[in-house]
Design a protein around this motif. Sequence first.
Motif, PDB file in Angstrom:
ATOM      1  N   ASP A 102      36.068 -43.116   4.879  1.00 54.29           N
ATOM      2  CA  ASP A 102      35.261 -44.240   4.402  1.00 54.29           C
ATOM      3  C   ASP A 102      33.967 -44.344   5.213  1.00 54.29           C
ATOM      4  O   ASP A 102      33.960 -44.163   6.430  1.00 54.29           O
ATOM      5  N   VAL A 103      32.875 -44.631   4.504  1.00 54.96           N
ATOM      6  CA  VAL A 103      31.584 -44.901   5.138  1.00 54.96           C
ATOM      7  C   VAL A 103      31.030 -46.188   4.540  1.00 54.96           C
ATOM      8  O   VAL A 103      31.648 -46.807   3.682  1.00 54.96           O
ATOM      9  N   LYS A 104      29.839 -46.580   4.987  1.00 54.24           N
ATOM     10  CA  LYS A 104      29.291 -47.862   4.535  1.00 54.24           C
ATOM     11  C   LYS A 104      29.059 -47.919   3.035  1.00 54.24           C
ATOM     12  O   LYS A 104      29.381 -48.896   2.372  1.00 54.24           O
ATOM     13  N   THR A 105      28.498 -46.842   2.471  1.00 54.07           N
ATOM     14  CA  THR A 105      28.031 -46.891   1.086  1.00 54.07           C
ATOM     15  C   THR A 105      29.060 -46.436   0.065  1.00 54.07           C
ATOM     16  O   THR A 105      28.933 -46.731  -1.115  1.00 54.07           O
ATOM     17  N   TYR A 106      30.075 -45.724   0.496  1.00 51.82           N
ATOM     18  CA  TYR A 106      31.101 -45.252  -0.435  1.00 51.82           C
ATOM     19  C   TYR A 106      32.355 -44.871   0.342  1.00 51.82           C
ATOM     20  O   TYR A 106      32.343 -44.754   1.573  1.00 51.82           O
ATOM     21  N   CYS A 107      33.433 -44.660  -0.387  1.00 51.81           N
ATOM     22  CA  CYS A 107      34.678 -44.175   0.213  1.00 51.81           C
ATOM     23  C   CYS A 107      34.866 -42.729  -0.238  1.00 51.81           C
ATOM     24  O   CYS A 107      35.075 -42.460  -1.429  1.00 51.81           O
ATOM     25  N   GLY A 108      34.759 -41.792   0.696  1.00 48.77           N
ATOM     26  CA  GLY A 108      34.846 -40.373   0.355  1.00 48.77           C
ATOM     27  C   GLY A 108      36.280 -39.862   0.406  1.00 48.77           C
ATOM     28  O   GLY A 108      37.074 -40.287   1.236  1.00 48.77           O
ATOM     29  N   ILE A 109      36.599 -38.951  -0.507  1.00 46.34           N
ATOM     30  CA  ILE A 109      37.909 -38.298  -0.527  1.00 46.34           C
ATOM     31  C   ILE A 109      37.677 -36.790  -0.511  1.00 46.34           C
ATOM     32  O   ILE A 109      36.957 -36.260  -1.371  1.00 46.34           O
ATOM     33  N   ILE A 110      38.248 -36.105   0.488  1.00 41.77           N
ATOM     34  CA  ILE A 110      37.968 -34.696   0.703  1.00 41.77           C
ATOM     35  C   ILE A 110      39.275 -33.911   0.808  1.00 41.77           C
ATOM     36  O   ILE A 110      40.356 -34.488   0.931  1.00 41.77           O
ATOM     37  N   LEU A 111      39.146 -32.598   0.761  1.00 42.05           N
ATOM     38  CA  LEU A 111      40.303 -31.717   0.882  1.00 42.05           C
ATOM     39  C   LEU A 111      40.339 -31.096   2.277  1.00 42.05           C
ATOM     40  O   LEU A 111      39.293 -30.672   2.802  1.00 42.05           O
ATOM     41  N   ASP A 112      41.532 -31.045   2.867  1.00 42.93           N
ATOM     42  CA  ASP A 112      41.754 -30.371   4.152  1.00 42.93           C
ATOM     43  C   ASP A 112      40.936 -30.975   5.292  1.00 42.93           C
ATOM     44  O   ASP A 112      40.574 -30.272   6.243  1.00 42.93           O
ATOM     45  N   ASP A 113      40.581 -32.272   5.176  1.00 41.46           N
ATOM     46  CA  ASP A 113      39.801 -32.944   6.219  1.00 41.46           C
ATOM     47  C   ASP A 113      38.500 -32.190   6.499  1.00 41.46           C
ATOM     48  O   ASP A 113      38.030 -32.127   7.633  1.00 41.46           O
ATOM     49  N   ASN A 114      37.932 -31.613   5.437  1.00 42.60           N
ATOM     50  CA  ASN A 114      36.755 -30.755   5.561  1.00 42.60           C
ATOM     51  C   ASN A 114      35.611 -31.341   4.736  1.00 42.60           C
ATOM     52  O   ASN A 114      35.709 -31.463   3.506  1.00 42.60           O
ATOM     53  N   ASN A 115      34.517 -31.705   5.416  1.00 41.09           N
ATOM     54  CA  ASN A 115      33.373 -32.287   4.712  1.00 41.09           C
ATOM     55  C   ASN A 115      32.777 -31.354   3.668  1.00 41.09           C
ATOM     56  O   ASN A 115      32.067 -31.800   2.759  1.00 41.09           O
ATOM     57  N   ARG A 116      33.025 -30.060   3.816  1.00 38.14           N
ATOM     58  CA  ARG A 116      32.482 -29.098   2.859  1.00 38.14           C
ATOM     59  C   ARG A 116      33.368 -28.949   1.627  1.00 38.14           C
ATOM     60  O   ARG A 116      33.096 -28.124   0.765  1.00 38.14           O
ATOM     61  N   LYS A 117      34.433 -29.744   1.574  1.00 36.17           N
ATOM     62  CA  LYS A 117      35.316 -29.717   0.409  1.00 36.17           C
ATOM     63  C   LYS A 117      35.455 -31.124  -0.181  1.00 36.17           C
ATOM     64  O   LYS A 117      36.540 -31.675  -0.275  1.00 36.17           O
ATOM     65  N   PRO A 118      34.321 -31.724  -0.587  1.00 34.40           N
ATOM     66  CA  PRO A 118      34.403 -33.071  -1.174  1.00 34.40           C
ATOM     67  C   PRO A 118      35.054 -33.027  -2.556  1.00 34.40           C
ATOM     68  O   PRO A 118      34.766 -32.133  -3.356  1.00 34.40           O
ATOM     69  N   ILE A 119      35.922 -33.970  -2.818  1.00 36.89           N
ATOM     70  CA  ILE A 119      36.553 -34.080  -4.140  1.00 36.89           C
ATOM     71  C   ILE A 119      35.843 -35.155  -4.958  1.00 36.89           C
ATOM     72  O   ILE A 119      35.367 -34.894  -6.054  1.00 36.89           O
ATOM     73  N   CYS A 120      35.766 -36.337  -4.403  1.00 40.02           N
ATOM     74  CA  CYS A 120      35.104 -37.432  -5.118  1.00 40.02           C
ATOM     75  C   CYS A 120      34.691 -38.521  -4.137  1.00 40.02           C
ATOM     76  O   CYS A 120      35.084 -38.505  -2.961  1.00 40.02           O
ATOM     77  N   ARG A 121      33.882 -39.458  -4.629  1.00 41.09           N
ATOM     78  CA  ARG A 121      33.466 -40.611  -3.846  1.00 41.09           C
ATOM     79  C   ARG A 121      33.657 -41.872  -4.673  1.00 41.09           C
ATOM     80  O   ARG A 121      33.255 -41.917  -5.846  1.00 41.09           O
ATOM     81  N   LEU A 122      34.256 -42.889  -4.088  1.00 42.19           N
ATOM     82  CA  LEU A 122      34.484 -44.158  -4.768  1.00 42.19           C
ATOM     83  C   LEU A 122      33.363 -45.124  -4.398  1.00 42.19           C
ATOM     84  O   LEU A 122      33.217 -45.478  -3.225  1.00 42.19           O
ATOM     85  N   HIS A 123      32.600 -45.525  -5.380  1.00 43.22           N
ATOM     86  CA  HIS A 123      31.485 -46.458  -5.163  1.00 43.22           C
ATOM     87  C   HIS A 123      31.924 -47.828  -5.687  1.00 43.22           C
ATOM     88  O   HIS A 123      31.640 -48.202  -6.830  1.00 43.22           O
ATOM     89  N   PHE A 124      32.654 -48.572  -4.848  1.00 42.90           N
ATOM     90  CA  PHE A 124      33.240 -49.844  -5.260  1.00 42.90           C
ATOM     91  C   PHE A 124      32.584 -51.041  -4.564  1.00 42.90           C
ATOM     92  O   PHE A 124      33.072 -52.163  -4.668  1.00 42.90           O
ATOM     93  N   ASN A 125      31.503 -50.809  -3.836  1.00 42.60           N
ATOM     94  CA  ASN A 125      30.900 -51.903  -3.064  1.00 42.60           C
ATOM     95  C   ASN A 125      30.212 -52.942  -3.938  1.00 42.60           C
ATOM     96  O   ASN A 125      30.159 -54.113  -3.604  1.00 42.60           O
ATOM     97  N   SER A 126      29.685 -52.482  -5.091  1.00 43.87           N
ATOM     98  CA  SER A 126      29.007 -53.419  -5.990  1.00 43.87           C
ATOM     99  C   SER A 126      30.034 -54.115  -6.875  1.00 43.87           C
ATOM    100  O   SER A 126      30.994 -53.504  -7.336  1.00 43.87           O
ATOM    101  N   GLN A 127      29.833 -55.382  -7.123  1.00 43.75           N
ATOM    102  CA  GLN A 127      30.743 -56.138  -7.987  1.00 43.75           C
ATOM    103  C   GLN A 127      30.430 -55.936  -9.467  1.00 43.75           C
ATOM    104  O   GLN A 127      31.257 -56.233 -10.322  1.00 43.75           O
TER     105      GLN A 127
END
Length: 352
Positions: free
Chosen positions: A286-311
Amino acid sequence: MDFNEQLCVFSNRIPKIVEGIKTEEATKTGLVMPFLQILGYNVFDPTEVCPECIADVGIKKGEKIDYAIMQDGKPIILIECKTVGTDLATVHMSQLFRYFSVGPAKIGILTNGVKYLFYSDCEALNKMDTKPFLDVDLLNLTEQSAENLKQFRKESFNVDKILPSAMNMKYIKAMKLILAQEMENPSQDFVKYFAHQIYDGLLTKNVVNNFTEITKRALHQFINDIINDRLKSAMSPEIPEQPKEIEENVEEESDIITTDEEREGFLIVRAILSDTVDPTRVIMRDVKTYCGIILDDNNRKPICRLHFNSQTKRYITIFVNGKEEKYPITSTPDIYKYASQMRDVVKLYDTQ
């Protein structure tokens, strides 16, 4: 690329293609022909994909259908095309109906290049049904619709297997619509069916009215319980704590708040991918602007990002072929709509 990957890539390209399409012929060239190629048909071989296929239908001579998929010299699938953007619900399918009734083909397709409606003769032999047994929207592909399309590929097409499943798909579709309507606005008969089994008193009008809201809430809670059970079964013994995204500007951990909705979204993604990879390989950062979901704890393997901060504007982005594609979300269960795209991303990482 396998079939699902090809569909996913094509689906993501459609919005750009549509911008330059103004006519029916352009729809055929830019959308319908590439789709037929993905199904494995050679659109440049008229003995396999016959454009402007002609037949004499009763007193009408030289009737034409936009495309006929051929097998052993006979049409097996008829396709009528309309310009992209056409509301297919308003289209009169006279040509498709007439051709279907006199030819050997048992599958008819009406399309505007984005949406495909599949018809057969489930109700009366050699008479095309008025309602499709399957409809596929390439801009809103689901895992189930991709699976349904597989049976129409050249390599696996078997009309004797398709027709029984066509009838099942038609009735399942109708029942799902009824269930969806009952969930939102339960009918009196539906409410009484359940109330009779749990209430011993007389079902007066006031009692039925009370049970209407109870029935609606019970249905929604039942569906939520099923989803939660699936999530629990996909979870590892421990959900990883909220590891922090490694970015150029390091953020203070105290500034990052992981919401319950983000946790639920993460668990849904993990549940979706549980039949593709070991769930423990799917990690949340998780970061400020989105919640990131990755594979193998590897930033180079991003799966998706959840942008739920806006209502007001919530969405999910999925990394399709290295590009971040954006999909709308109204509630976290909507993530299931994009299950096939996320599975394709993970499969691609493992093949690489």
